[in-house]
Design a protein around this motif. Sequence first.
Motif, PDB file in Angstrom:
ATOM      1  N   GLU A 224       0.843  -1.199   0.000  1.00 50.74           N
ATOM      2  CA  GLU A 224       0.000   0.000   0.000  1.00 50.74           C
ATOM      3  C   GLU A 224       0.881   1.254   0.000  1.00 50.74           C
ATOM      4  O   GLU A 224       0.432   2.340  -0.336  1.00 50.74           O
ATOM      5  CB  GLU A 224      -0.859   0.044   1.273  1.00 50.74           C
ATOM      6  CG  GLU A 224      -2.208  -0.596   1.165  1.00 50.74           C
ATOM      7  CD  GLU A 224      -3.196   0.282   0.389  1.00 50.74           C
ATOM      8  OE1 GLU A 224      -3.630  -0.216  -0.670  1.00 50.74           O
ATOM      9  OE2 GLU A 224      -3.503   1.417   0.827  1.00 50.74           O
ATOM     10  N   HIS A 225       2.103   1.096   0.450  1.00 53.32           N
ATOM     11  CA  HIS A 225       3.032   2.223   0.567  1.00 53.32           C
ATOM     12  C   HIS A 225       4.343   1.937  -0.137  1.00 53.32           C
ATOM     13  O   HIS A 225       5.410   2.334   0.351  1.00 53.32           O
ATOM     14  CB  HIS A 225       3.287   2.568   2.033  1.00 53.32           C
ATOM     15  CG  HIS A 225       2.096   3.142   2.732  1.00 53.32           C
ATOM     16  ND1 HIS A 225       1.227   2.369   3.456  1.00 53.32           N
ATOM     17  CD2 HIS A 225       1.607   4.401   2.774  1.00 53.32           C
ATOM     18  CE1 HIS A 225       0.259   3.142   3.935  1.00 53.32           C
ATOM     19  NE2 HIS A 225       0.459   4.382   3.539  1.00 53.32           N
ATOM     20  N   ASP A 241       6.301   6.780   3.188  1.00 54.16           N
ATOM     21  CA  ASP A 241       4.931   6.508   2.756  1.00 54.16           C
ATOM     22  C   ASP A 241       4.851   5.933   1.349  1.00 54.16           C
ATOM     23  O   ASP A 241       3.760   5.592   0.875  1.00 54.16           O
ATOM     24  CB  ASP A 241       4.103   7.810   2.772  1.00 54.16           C
ATOM     25  CG  ASP A 241       3.614   8.119   4.169  1.00 54.16           C
ATOM     26  OD1 ASP A 241       3.592   7.199   5.003  1.00 54.16           O
ATOM     27  OD2 ASP A 241       3.261   9.287   4.425  1.00 54.16           O
TER      28      ASP A 241
ATOM     29  N   ASP B  27       4.342  10.488 -12.238  1.00 51.06           N
ATOM     30  CA  ASP B  27       4.530   9.404 -11.276  1.00 51.06           C
ATOM     31  C   ASP B  27       3.278   9.221 -10.426  1.00 51.06           C
ATOM     32  O   ASP B  27       2.848   8.098 -10.171  1.00 51.06           O
ATOM     33  CB  ASP B  27       5.736   9.714 -10.380  1.00 51.06           C
ATOM     34  CG  ASP B  27       6.015   8.584  -9.406  1.00 51.06           C
ATOM     35  OD1 ASP B  27       6.802   7.698  -9.735  1.00 51.06           O
ATOM     36  OD2 ASP B  27       5.411   8.566  -8.307  1.00 51.06           O
ATOM     37  N   MET B  31       2.428   5.528 -11.206  1.00 54.91           N
ATOM     38  CA  MET B  31       3.285   4.637 -10.419  1.00 54.91           C
ATOM     39  C   MET B  31       2.973   4.639  -8.931  1.00 54.91           C
ATOM     40  O   MET B  31       3.124   3.632  -8.267  1.00 54.91           O
ATOM     41  CB  MET B  31       4.760   5.060 -10.586  1.00 54.91           C
ATOM     42  CG  MET B  31       5.286   4.887 -11.994  1.00 54.91           C
ATOM     43  SD  MET B  31       5.474   3.128 -12.412  1.00 54.91           S
ATOM     44  CE  MET B  31       5.284   3.183 -14.200  1.00 54.91           C
ATOM     45  N   MET B  32       2.561   5.764  -8.410  1.00 56.00           N
ATOM     46  CA  MET B  32       2.443   5.921  -6.964  1.00 56.00           C
ATOM     47  C   MET B  32       1.481   4.918  -6.333  1.00 56.00           C
ATOM     48  O   MET B  32       0.356   4.789  -6.785  1.00 56.00           O
ATOM     49  CB  MET B  32       1.975   7.340  -6.656  1.00 56.00           C
ATOM     50  CG  MET B  32       2.033   7.677  -5.190  1.00 56.00           C
ATOM     51  SD  MET B  32       1.199   9.260  -4.893  1.00 56.00           S
ATOM     52  CE  MET B  32      -0.517   8.702  -4.989  1.00 56.00           C
ATOM     53  N   PRO B  33       1.904   4.216  -5.272  1.00 50.01           N
ATOM     54  CA  PRO B  33       0.947   3.376  -4.550  1.00 50.01           C
ATOM     55  C   PRO B  33      -0.038   4.265  -3.799  1.00 50.01           C
ATOM     56  O   PRO B  33       0.301   5.387  -3.413  1.00 50.01           O
ATOM     57  CB  PRO B  33       1.835   2.601  -3.568  1.00 50.01           C
ATOM     58  CG  PRO B  33       3.038   3.456  -3.369  1.00 50.01           C
ATOM     59  CD  PRO B  33       3.250   4.192  -4.661  1.00 50.01           C
ATOM     60  N   LEU B  34      -1.244   3.720  -3.612  1.00 52.74           N
ATOM     61  CA  LEU B  34      -2.317   4.520  -3.000  1.00 52.74           C
ATOM     62  C   LEU B  34      -1.915   5.210  -1.705  1.00 52.74           C
ATOM     63  O   LEU B  34      -2.209   6.386  -1.496  1.00 52.74           O
ATOM     64  CB  LEU B  34      -3.504   3.607  -2.697  1.00 52.74           C
ATOM     65  CG  LEU B  34      -4.612   3.593  -3.742  1.00 52.74           C
ATOM     66  CD1 LEU B  34      -5.777   2.764  -3.254  1.00 52.74           C
ATOM     67  CD2 LEU B  34      -5.069   5.029  -4.054  1.00 52.74           C
ATOM     68  N   GLY B  35      -1.225   4.474  -0.848  1.00 55.82           N
ATOM     69  CA  GLY B  35      -0.875   5.009   0.471  1.00 55.82           C
ATOM     70  C   GLY B  35       0.105   6.164   0.435  1.00 55.82           C
ATOM     71  O   GLY B  35       0.340   6.823   1.446  1.00 55.82           O
ATOM     72  N   GLY B  36       0.685   6.412  -0.749  1.00 58.39           N
ATOM     73  CA  GLY B  36       1.633   7.527  -0.842  1.00 58.39           C
ATOM     74  C   GLY B  36       0.962   8.864  -1.113  1.00 58.39           C
ATOM     75  O   GLY B  36       1.624   9.897  -1.172  1.00 58.39           O
ATOM     76  N   ALA B  39       1.256  12.175   1.459  1.00 61.84           N
ATOM     77  CA  ALA B  39       2.595  12.770   1.477  1.00 61.84           C
ATOM     78  C   ALA B  39       2.905  13.413   0.120  1.00 61.84           C
ATOM     79  O   ALA B  39       3.516  14.474   0.038  1.00 61.84           O
ATOM     80  CB  ALA B  39       3.643  11.711   1.819  1.00 61.84           C
ATOM     81  N   ARG B  40       2.455  12.776  -0.954  1.00 66.47           N
ATOM     82  CA  ARG B  40       2.711  13.306  -2.276  1.00 66.47           C
ATOM     83  C   ARG B  40       2.005  14.644  -2.503  1.00 66.47           C
ATOM     84  O   ARG B  40       2.538  15.553  -3.139  1.00 66.47           O
ATOM     85  CB  ARG B  40       2.295  12.292  -3.347  1.00 66.47           C
ATOM     86  CG  ARG B  40       2.462  12.790  -4.779  1.00 66.47           C
ATOM     87  CD  ARG B  40       3.918  13.068  -5.108  1.00 66.47           C
ATOM     88  NE  ARG B  40       4.687  11.868  -4.982  1.00 66.47           N
ATOM     89  CZ  ARG B  40       4.857  10.993  -5.968  1.00 66.47           C
ATOM     90  NH1 ARG B  40       4.344  11.226  -7.137  1.00 66.47           N
ATOM     91  NH2 ARG B  40       5.577   9.915  -5.772  1.00 66.47           N
TER      92      ARG B  40
END
Lengths: 499, 499
Positions: A224-225, A241, B27, B31-36, B39-40
Amino acid sequence: MTPYEALENSFRDISHLLHVSAVLYWDEATMMPLGGGSARANAMAALAGILHERITAPEIGDLLDQARSSADDLGVWERANLHQMERTWSQNTALPHELVKAIQLAATTCEQTWRACRPSEDWTTVLPKLESLFKLQREVAEYMGEQQGLAPYDALLDSYEEGLRANFVDETFADLKAFLPGFLEKVLERQAQKPPLPLPGPFPLNQQEQLGLKLVQTLGFDFEHGRLDVSHHPFCGGVPDDTRITTRYTEDDFLHALMGSLHETGHALYQQGLPAQWREQPVGEALGMAIHESQSLLMEMQVCRGRSFLNYAAGAVREAFGASADDPVWSGENLHRHYTRVERGYIRVDADEVTYPLHIILRYEIEKQLFSGQLELRDLPDAWDEGMKSLLGLSTAGNLKDGVMQDVHWFGGLFGYFPSYTLGAITAAQLFATARREIDGLSDSIERGDFTPLVGWLRSHVHGQGRLMNADVLVRNVTGEPLTTAAFKSHLQARYLPD
Amino acid sequence: MTPYEALENSFRDISHLLHVSAVLYWDEATMMPLGGGSARANAMAALAGILHERITAPEIGDLLDQARSSADDLGVWERANLHQMERTWSQNTALPHELVKAIQLAATTCEQTWRACRPSEDWTTVLPKLESLFKLQREVAEYMGEQQGLAPYDALLDSYEEGLRANFVDETFADLKAFLPGFLEKVLERQAQKPPLPLPGPFPLNQQEQLGLKLVQTLGFDFEHGRLDVSHHPFCGGVPDDTRITTRYTEDDFLHALMGSLHETGHALYQQGLPAQWREQPVGEALGMAIHESQSLLMEMQVCRGRSFLNYAAGAVREAFGASADDPVWSGENLHRHYTRVERGYIRVDADEVTYPLHIILRYEIEKQLFSGQLELRDLPDAWDEGMKSLLGLSTAGNLKDGVMQDVHWFGGLFGYFPSYTLGAITAAQLFATARREIDGLSDSIERGDFTPLVGWLRSHVHGQGRLMNADVLVRNVTGEPLTTAAFKSHLQARYLPD
């Protein structure tokens, strides 16, 4: 708002820019098409310039002065945070702004050139880029050393691990240099009796990827992170994260790619386990590179190359490649023989844990000579060959790809980084010896594929500590002793020369 | 250094930060996982803040004043560059710094919430985020409008295409609204006689990907300077030296993913073809969104859905899926029937070129009502349903996923963007009509899969012009006439109701 609170705000903003920088770096190494390199180098240099500007802003200096005078009112985490802010500030104010941008540009350019030149062993093209980069790197080391009252090379070591000095590395490496060659001889002799059974490939890449994802998840990586991707040189990047690990696959062998993923998972677990409430502050960052490497090597060397884990992993491996449990080729025992195979080899990243420190000692000795002026970069290939012959009995003459051009580090500007690997290995051994004493039934849980007890222990003892104390104090606190080679040597003895 | 040269330096630095921003955005979407996400969002807001700071730096204002007074000494590109710098500066200085950071944060957060809520049609969760975002967006429009002496909605239109005003959009859309419904009826009647033959799936994803890569390359996409990936919502991002296009695949149909890739390739060719010598300056950027869309729609609608291209593409399609040339299902003619199939549908991105403008008119009319205060966001689902019934005769009541929640734009803060699509479509028709007159044997070269003549013409007439003039002037220069719906309507007539 108190001065300390104002500093927290400034460093929170800075942490957001570090996030940006981490994404850029990951993308550059994994996704960027070749032709994007030059524009990207400029973009990364611009970002480095802004980060430097923010960190060295005069307001931050003023706030640090004010906060320092009322530091007694702060809690223990806040005080450690303030200390890390001061450290960051003084490391950065030591450097002229133009130098910071120039070295970022030179590093990206040199690293991109290295990537292009390594396959064809084109040393002539990359050498001038490396020379420019090293010249800037030496300036950086001198500026930082001057500010901290350290020798230039010590200043670099300190930048990767607070408090680390060359004299400690010298002693530690001298100890290993005395122990390893003789030990290596005996291991090679013993292993010659019992070679591993060859694993029959090819191993389709998508099956390898599925296997890797499964075992990375078993270790506790949080998808998930985070993500697992492919890159030229495996690494762990991103932010807590959004943690990005990479590996590289080849069809004829799955062992390397898999262990690469598990190694990077050790880094990733550290990153994902950093204290959540300090995520955007300096005290919430990873402690330093030796501790970072200790976390990857604890997973890789202490755990994943051990019998307990490999008995578990063998099931997943057989499932991935449709192999039979009755075939001894696919047993945990045979995987263990592969994964503990010791060999004199050219390549650091492929080295076993017995010869690995010798690869590091080679690089460390060369780096020190470069910084002392005893060695010029153009003579690196010869120095490398000499060192390899003396430490590992192998010549790399005429084999630059597997010689001095094998590692990204120097071409990316990471001088002073290599010792972290071996300090990480001995730290890993000392931490894991403690974990085994403190966690009931640790081997059994690992053999069941249950990493909760181990990762829980690491979370509370290491990951969750952030930068509350330096590495030296952390190791003493957790293991009850200063860092020595004792646990590492015992581990090698027990694994490679058991009675 | 002249003031103008100093400005070039500042804007070069800014272009590097725009590069950073483009990578972050790509990204995040691919690419980014959901949990990021959270913070993103902070990281992107921090970057937006810095960009705004740089662009609005008082030195830039001073330099602009000085450069303006000696603008007569500049060449034509430099003068246009100075004009674009002034435009950027005044658009940005119109906005308070905190608003810029707040809207970036709100946009990223709202877009991420939309992504999570759309599958379950969770309007209640996303509505408050959309309300906060719209409130900020309205403030932005008001500030920008005030500075330029424009109505708020005109200021938004102008930000996407310099010189574009609602009264021109009103006229153009009124014309289409008068023409399309009757035309649509006739097309539907005629097509009912000749339905396409169903294409038998499934179509394995890796075969689709290979096919896409091949045809994208045929159009002229430069993979040394770009990539093709997968994302939730197809887009073209990145920078000229590193252009990133995306599509999305499903196993039961390859037509959509393929045409999505070709559409984005139209954008990419524009981006990759921007004037190389002005790459890091405002005048070297893409002209505006209607021209950007004209380039994707010229490729998609004018070329790739046409018979010449589909006769060529049919070969590649058969090869990808191992189909026989003798089977009429796999003929260019049958692909053409699929790709020119007209249908009343719910989804804009799946709409054919006849109904597409009606989807846009719906959104445009709603946007204007939102900005005039005649409509509240909470009433969007009802307004959407009303509009769909009146324009397309379809109800979306109780179907939010395929109704108001289908598009990312509003949830990402892109109000005022939608008209670009239809203006792009009519611009594409007018440009392509000119290209056909000016390029000998254009259809033949396309039927051979040779895009060099067409792309060469676009490079010199459109792509390579950067922002040397605004869209209105460009269209007049290239086609000899102001932009009208005439060529678009002729194109529709010729393709859908030929004699």
